[in-house]
Write an enzyme that holds these catalytic residues in place. Sequence first.
Site, PDB file in Angstrom:
ATOM      1  N   CYS A 119       0.771  -1.340  -0.046  1.00 25.19           N
ATOM      2  CA  CYS A 119       0.030  -0.045  -0.020  1.00 25.19           C
ATOM      3  C   CYS A 119       0.958   1.080  -0.019  1.00 25.19           C
ATOM      4  O   CYS A 119       0.421   2.289  -0.221  1.00 25.19           O
ATOM      5  CB  CYS A 119      -0.974   0.004   1.060  1.00 25.19           C
ATOM      6  SG  CYS A 119      -0.318  -0.284   2.757  1.00 25.19           S
ATOM      7  N   HIS A 120       2.157   1.113   0.482  1.00 19.26           N
ATOM      8  CA  HIS A 120       2.929   2.480   0.259  1.00 19.26           C
ATOM      9  C   HIS A 120       3.190   3.089  -1.220  1.00 19.26           C
ATOM     10  O   HIS A 120       3.460   4.009  -1.363  1.00 19.26           O
ATOM     11  CB  HIS A 120       4.381   2.178   0.898  1.00 19.26           C
ATOM     12  CG  HIS A 120       5.131   1.187  -0.085  1.00 19.26           C
ATOM     13  ND1 HIS A 120       5.061  -0.218  -0.240  1.00 19.26           N
ATOM     14  CD2 HIS A 120       6.004   1.265  -0.858  1.00 19.26           C
ATOM     15  CE1 HIS A 120       5.844  -0.928  -0.745  1.00 19.26           C
ATOM     16  NE2 HIS A 120       6.543   0.107  -1.378  1.00 19.26           N
TER      17      HIS A 120
END
Length: 108
Positions: A54-55
């Site tokens: 998700c980064h």
Amino acid sequence: MGELFYKVYELVKLIPKGKVTTYGEIAKAMGNPHFSQRVGHALHQNKNPIIVPCHRVVNRFGELASGFKFGGAQEQKYLLEREGVNVELIEGKFKVDLNKYIFHYTNH
């Protein structure tokens, strides 16, 4: 985890190292461009950031998430830079150049 979360996570897994996409791009790939906030909610519930990176998701302006669940924007910056994404501090916000690093979904 509901079907929406599952779809979000599967789409996030497709973002290659060295690229980012936006909450809106994920929402469009899911078939509803108005789901951006739901995408953000799903990512905030992510329990395995190694499998669901998700980064690699930023906002529509290329800004990193100040509320990045796994250590804030500074950690998101570190993770992106480790993958070769240049992150700049512009007007007090960490940003990436979407023209250079954006990943667009096709056939979704």
